[in-house]
Scaffold this motif. Structure first.
Motif, PDB file in Angstrom:
ATOM      1  N   GLU A   1     -16.592  88.886  46.968  1.00 19.43           N
ATOM      2  CA  GLU A   1     -18.017  89.081  46.740  1.00 19.43           C
ATOM      3  C   GLU A   1     -18.796  88.655  47.990  1.00 19.43           C
ATOM      4  O   GLU A   1     -18.439  87.667  48.654  1.00 19.43           O
ATOM      5  CB  GLU A   1     -18.490  88.252  45.545  1.00 19.43           C
ATOM      6  CG  GLU A   1     -17.891  88.666  44.219  1.00 19.43           C
ATOM      7  CD  GLU A   1     -18.387  90.031  43.766  1.00 19.43           C
ATOM      8  OE1 GLU A   1     -19.519  90.400  44.145  1.00 19.43           O
ATOM      9  OE2 GLU A   1     -17.644  90.718  43.046  1.00 19.43           O
ATOM     10  N   VAL A   2     -19.869  89.386  48.290  1.00 13.37           N
ATOM     11  CA  VAL A   2     -20.727  89.022  49.430  1.00 13.37           C
ATOM     12  C   VAL A   2     -21.661  87.916  48.987  1.00 13.37           C
ATOM     13  O   VAL A   2     -22.387  88.055  47.994  1.00 13.37           O
ATOM     14  CB  VAL A   2     -21.537  90.238  49.923  1.00 13.37           C
ATOM     15  CG1 VAL A   2     -22.448  89.820  51.068  1.00 13.37           C
ATOM     16  CG2 VAL A   2     -20.601  91.360  50.349  1.00 13.37           C
ATOM     17  N   GLY A   3     -21.621  86.806  49.701  1.00 12.76           N
ATOM     18  CA  GLY A   3     -22.507  85.690  49.411  1.00 12.76           C
ATOM     19  C   GLY A   3     -23.780  85.806  50.220  1.00 12.76           C
ATOM     20  O   GLY A   3     -24.389  86.870  50.307  1.00 12.76           O
ATOM     21  N   SER A   4     -24.157  84.716  50.848  1.00 11.44           N
ATOM     22  CA  SER A   4     -25.389  84.725  51.656  1.00 11.44           C
ATOM     23  C   SER A   4     -25.129  85.336  53.023  1.00 11.44           C
ATOM     24  O   SER A   4     -24.037  85.228  53.574  1.00 11.44           O
ATOM     25  CB  SER A   4     -25.912  83.296  51.824  1.00 11.44           C
ATOM     26  OG  SER A   4     -24.972  82.499  52.518  1.00 11.44           O
ATOM     27  N   VAL A   5     -26.153  86.003  53.543  1.00  5.69           N
ATOM     28  CA  VAL A   5     -26.109  86.548  54.902  1.00  5.69           C
ATOM     29  C   VAL A   5     -27.131  85.771  55.718  1.00  5.69           C
ATOM     30  O   VAL A   5     -28.333  85.846  55.466  1.00  5.69           O
ATOM     31  CB  VAL A   5     -26.437  88.056  54.911  1.00  5.69           C
ATOM     32  CG1 VAL A   5     -26.455  88.573  56.349  1.00  5.69           C
ATOM     33  CG2 VAL A   5     -25.437  88.821  54.070  1.00  5.69           C
ATOM     34  N   ASN A   6     -26.638  85.011  56.658  1.00  4.82           N
ATOM     35  CA  ASN A   6     -27.490  84.135  57.462  1.00  4.82           C
ATOM     36  C   ASN A   6     -27.488  84.595  58.916  1.00  4.82           C
ATOM     37  O   ASN A   6     -26.743  85.500  59.305  1.00  4.82           O
ATOM     38  CB  ASN A   6     -26.979  82.694  57.371  1.00  4.82           C
ATOM     39  CG  ASN A   6     -26.701  82.266  55.943  1.00  4.82           C
ATOM     40  OD1 ASN A   6     -27.614  82.037  55.166  1.00  4.82           O
ATOM     41  ND2 ASN A   6     -25.412  82.177  55.572  1.00  4.82           N
ATOM     42  N   SER A   7     -28.306  83.961  59.716  1.00  8.53           N
ATOM     43  CA  SER A   7     -28.327  84.276  61.151  1.00  8.53           C
ATOM     44  C   SER A   7     -28.476  82.979  61.942  1.00  8.53           C
ATOM     45  O   SER A   7     -29.036  81.995  61.461  1.00  8.53           O
ATOM     46  CB  SER A   7     -29.483  85.221  61.488  1.00  8.53           C
ATOM     47  OG  SER A   7     -30.734  84.617  61.190  1.00  8.53           O
ATOM     48  N   LYS A   8     -27.944  83.003  63.163  1.00  3.11           N
ATOM     49  CA  LYS A   8     -28.080  81.844  64.055  1.00  3.11           C
ATOM     50  C   LYS A   8     -27.821  82.293  65.489  1.00  3.11           C
ATOM     51  O   LYS A   8     -27.247  83.366  65.733  1.00  3.11           O
ATOM     52  CB  LYS A   8     -27.115  80.728  63.666  1.00  3.11           C
ATOM     53  CG  LYS A   8     -25.639  81.066  63.826  1.00  3.11           C
ATOM     54  CD  LYS A   8     -24.768  79.880  63.419  1.00  3.11           C
ATOM     55  CE  LYS A   8     -23.283  80.186  63.581  1.00  3.11           C
ATOM     56  NZ  LYS A   8     -22.439  79.020  63.199  1.00  3.11           N
ATOM     57  N   TYR A   9     -28.260  81.467  66.435  1.00  2.00           N
ATOM     58  CA  TYR A   9     -28.046  81.778  67.848  1.00  2.00           C
ATOM     59  C   TYR A   9     -26.593  81.489  68.222  1.00  2.00           C
ATOM     60  O   TYR A   9     -26.018  80.480  67.804  1.00  2.00           O
ATOM     61  CB  TYR A   9     -28.969  80.954  68.735  1.00  2.00           C
ATOM     62  CG  TYR A   9     -30.426  81.332  68.608  1.00  2.00           C
ATOM     63  CD1 TYR A   9     -30.880  82.548  69.109  1.00  2.00           C
ATOM     64  CD2 TYR A   9     -31.337  80.475  68.007  1.00  2.00           C
ATOM     65  CE1 TYR A   9     -32.214  82.910  69.001  1.00  2.00           C
ATOM     66  CE2 TYR A   9     -32.679  80.828  67.891  1.00  2.00           C
ATOM     67  CZ  TYR A   9     -33.111  82.042  68.390  1.00  2.00           C
ATOM     68  OH  TYR A   9     -34.428  82.395  68.281  1.00  2.00           O
ATOM     69  N   ASP A  10     -26.003  82.377  69.006  1.00  2.00           N
ATOM     70  CA  ASP A  10     -24.637  82.172  69.494  1.00  2.00           C
ATOM     71  C   ASP A  10     -24.496  82.948  70.796  1.00  2.00           C
ATOM     72  O   ASP A  10     -24.477  84.185  70.796  1.00  2.00           O
ATOM     73  CB  ASP A  10     -23.617  82.647  68.461  1.00  2.00           C
ATOM     74  CG  ASP A  10     -22.196  82.218  68.813  1.00  2.00           C
ATOM     75  OD1 ASP A  10     -21.850  82.235  70.009  1.00  2.00           O
ATOM     76  OD2 ASP A  10     -21.432  81.880  67.892  1.00  2.00           O
ATOM     77  N   SER A  11     -24.400  82.227  71.907  1.00  3.62           N
ATOM     78  CA  SER A  11     -24.349  82.883  73.216  1.00  3.62           C
ATOM     79  C   SER A  11     -23.029  83.607  73.454  1.00  3.62           C
ATOM     80  O   SER A  11     -22.936  84.449  74.351  1.00  3.62           O
ATOM     81  CB  SER A  11     -24.566  81.840  74.330  1.00  3.62           C
ATOM     82  OG  SER A  11     -23.569  80.827  74.270  1.00  3.62           O
ATOM     83  N   SER A  12     -21.987  83.296  72.668  1.00  2.84           N
ATOM     84  CA  SER A  12     -20.680  83.908  72.882  1.00  2.84           C
ATOM     85  C   SER A  12     -20.475  85.187  72.088  1.00  2.84           C
ATOM     86  O   SER A  12     -19.467  85.875  72.273  1.00  2.84           O
ATOM     87  CB  SER A  12     -19.575  82.897  72.533  1.00  2.84           C
ATOM     88  OG  SER A  12     -19.632  82.555  71.160  1.00  2.84           O
TER      89      SER A  12
END
Length: 666
Positions: free
Chosen positions: A388-399
């Protein structure tokens, strides 16, 4: 070697230094017409394949490093049997010589130098290059106050086959404990050496001294340094804590990256003490393995205690015993907790086994690896795999590229029951740098400009020199970007130093009237002041001379003094009536006048009238009228020479006649 031309373009000139495996010469690049430094391998090493490989690796590694704080490598090669590296030619003095000459530096200067070295190391470490020999002798302080890290002669790339030789390569006074022990080295070994460099710069001496290199190396492993403030009370606690964190025996207790150290030093220079205190919070003391002179190992002493100021102090025997007792209690408590956790784990295993035997309908599946997928692709993959798809979040990631999955929970390949929820994080790309306001650098020295930029997280770079009518020589006259604009932390601000005002030839305005002369000089870029002078040869209102003189050079914007004629000088006229003509003539001519005898007057007479009184310009003609001495009793001599008066005497004929007061009969 002097006089040789290497690679068809680099003319070798005088020798400027010798190292362990190479000699450095001043050279001239005949193609670009610039002075360079040429490092050549010593002849005894040129035929050794391992040294040749090391020399080649140094050139390749250093050439890849681009930083305002690392000496630039322009070229390298082999000419006949000579291996050479062509580098930036530096002017200035090494930090070691500076400390010997001036002693301990002030805290701000130590932090400024440390932050620049940290920035240089950050660039090297990002290329997987460890310097291994950071010491003041390898830090060149340039005339503008900035530094350059030199000599990657023993630097090694992490993936280099030459790293199998982990012998102590640096100077004993600056090597890390793990370098002394021949252990694998990482970026923190350079930070330990940088800590010692800052220690020496702030106190004037190295922390560990001994009769030989082995004694010093053992102290690096076994002994704690005296806090810098004990050697120099001017060292403040915040800088001291930064230095001592760099010098922790356990690499894990130090700053972990050069960037982390740079940011902490930047915060210190900016006065952000809260950030510094947070960054230098001391980690628990960790035991390290020490070597004695026989090679035997033993536990080192624990780190000393810390007082309320954040400085180290020696532990007493009572405190050491208390620490040991606390450690034993901690281990006992840990063992109890581990026992409980183990029991719970066993119960969980039993429950799982029973559930499996009872034929649970839940099937365990491996969680798919979603990293690098777009959000839509990841959602589709999760559902296809039966989760099941839970939460979809976002964050900074330079890689990870923006819009691609950079993290997930549970982790990929973890066995989870079918239908479990999988959460994902989508990358927003590299975190944008903090925006800062560019400070005004006008009229600052290069060192002060650099400090002002570092305080807000910007990097300074000295550009070309330029003339300035408003800013003195050696001070910042312009900058790019301009003051007040915004820039991102880490951006470079180029500033230009003034050579002073331009030189302009003073226009020849002698003979011009005051108005014309003033206008011509102002058009040439000068300021003008006027002074009046009398002149009998130059007409009134005309320029007699200038200061500075005409046709000489003066700074643009300088003040030129005009000396303007006020005409001939006016002189007071002496009243000479009643004087003898001879005396009157001498008096008036001495004052600069021309004297003329009136028609019918006698040069032997007494002045009875003069043509001018009051004052007149020098050279004016004054006519004098005289009268002979009286013989009728009405014109007695007013300038007697024998004291006689106007008395009448007896004539020889018995008549009553007036006689001269200057007569022979008195």
């Amino acid at each position: 070697m002097p006089g040789m031309v290497l690679g068809g373009r680099y003319q070798v000139q005088d020798k400027i230094g010798t190292g362990g495996m190479a000699t450095v010469f001043r050279g001239h690049d005949e193609v670009l017409g610039r002075t360079v430094a040429v490092k050549t391998m010593l002849p005894q090493y040129a035929t050794d394949p391992s040294f040749a490989a090391r020399f080649k690796q140094e050139a390749q590694a250093a050439a890849a490093l681009q930083s305002p704080y690392i000496v630039s490598v322009y070229d390298w090669g082999k000419d006949a049997d000579t291996y050479y590296i062509v580098m930036e030619y530096l002017r200035g003095t090494d930090l070691k010589s500076g400390i010997r000459k001036h002693g301990a530096l002030d805290c701000k200067k130590v932090a400024q130098i440390g932050s620049q070295i940290a920035q240089a190391l950050s660039v090297a470490h990002k290329h997987d290059i460890i310097h291994r020999d950071i010491k003041p002798q390898n830090i060149m302080v340039q005339p503008d106050g900035n530094i350059k890290v030199m000599d990657f002669g023993i630097a090694r790339a992490k993936n280099s086959h030459l790293t199998t030789d982990n012998s102590v390569l640096g100077t004993a006074h600056y090597v890390s404990p793990e370098q002394t022990q021949g252990k694998e080295l990482g970026p923190t070994t350079d930070l330990y050496s940088l800590g010692i460099v800052m220690y020496e710069a702030s106190t004037g001496q190295v922390p560990f001294q001994g009769d030989d290199a082995i004694t010093v190396a053992l102290k690096q492993v076994n002994e704690q340094p005296k806090p810098p403030s004990q050697l120099n009370p001017a060292v403040d606690p915040s800088l001291e804590s930064i230095i001592l964190k760099c010098m922790q025996k356990d690499p894990a207790a130090r700053f972990q990256t050069a960037d982390e150290l740079y940011r902490t030093l930047r915060d210190y220079l900016a006065g952000r003490m809260q950030s510094v205190n947070s960054a230098t919070a001391l980690l628990p003391a960790a035991a390290t393995t020490a070597l004695d002179r026989t090679g035997a190992t033993g536990a080192t002493n624990a780190l000393p205690a810390v007082d309320r100021t954040g400085r180290f102090r020696p532990q007493s025997a009572t405190e050491q015993a208390a620490d040991q007792e606390a450690e034993r209690a901690h281990k006992k408590k840990r063992n109890i907790i581990l026992g409980v956790v183990g029991a719970l784990a066993l119960i969980a295993v039993i429950i799982f086994a029973v559930t499996s035997m009872l034929g649970s309908s839940t099937t365990a599946k491996a969680v798919p690896n979603l990293l690098g997928y777009t959000q839509d692709e990841a959602v589709q993959k999760i559902e296809e795999e039966g989760f099941e798809v839970g939460s979809v979040n976002s964050k900074y990631d330079s890689s990870v590229a923006e819009g691609k999955v950079c993290d997930q929970d549970p982790a990929a390949n973890l066995q989870m029951p079918e239908g479990s929820t999988v959460n994902i994080w989508v990358s927003k790309g590299a975190e944008p740098a903090e925006e800062v306001e560019v400070p005004d650098l006008t009229n600052k020295s290069a060192a002060d400009a650099e400090s002002a930029l570092e305080a807000v997280g910007l990097v300074g770079k000295v550009g070309s020199e330029e003339e300035s009518d408003d800013v003195g020589a050696g001070k910042v006259s312009s900058q790019d970007p301009k003051a007040g604009t915004t820039a991102k932390a880490g951006d470079t601000v180029t500033f230009h130093l003034s050579t002073g005002p331009s030189q302009v030839v003073v226009t020849n305005v002698v003979g011009d009237d005051e108005s014309t002369a003033t206008s011509r000089l102002k058009q040439a870029g000068f300021k003008v002041s006027v002074q009046s002078v009398s002149s009998s040869s130059v007409s009134k209102g005309t320029v007699v001379s200038t200061d500075p003189g005409v046709n000489t050079s003066a700074d643009k914007g300088a003040t030129i003094t005009l000396y303007v004629s006020s005409g001939p000088e006016s002189v007071s006229i002496t009243d000479v009536t009643g004087w003898s003509y001879a005396d009157a003539k001498a008096e008036l001519e001495g004052a600069g006048f021309t004297v003329k005898l009136a028609s019918g007057s006698s040069a032997e007479g007494i002045v009875t009238k003069q043509s001018a009184t009051g004052s007149a310009t020098a050279g004016t003609t004054i006519t004098l009228t005289t009268q002979a001495a009286s013989t009728d009793g009405t014109g007695a001599d007013k300038n007697p020479t024998n004291g006689g008066g106007s008395d009448a005497g007896s004539g020889t004929n018995g008549t009553s006649n007036s006689t001269s007061a200057n007569s022979s009969n008195g």
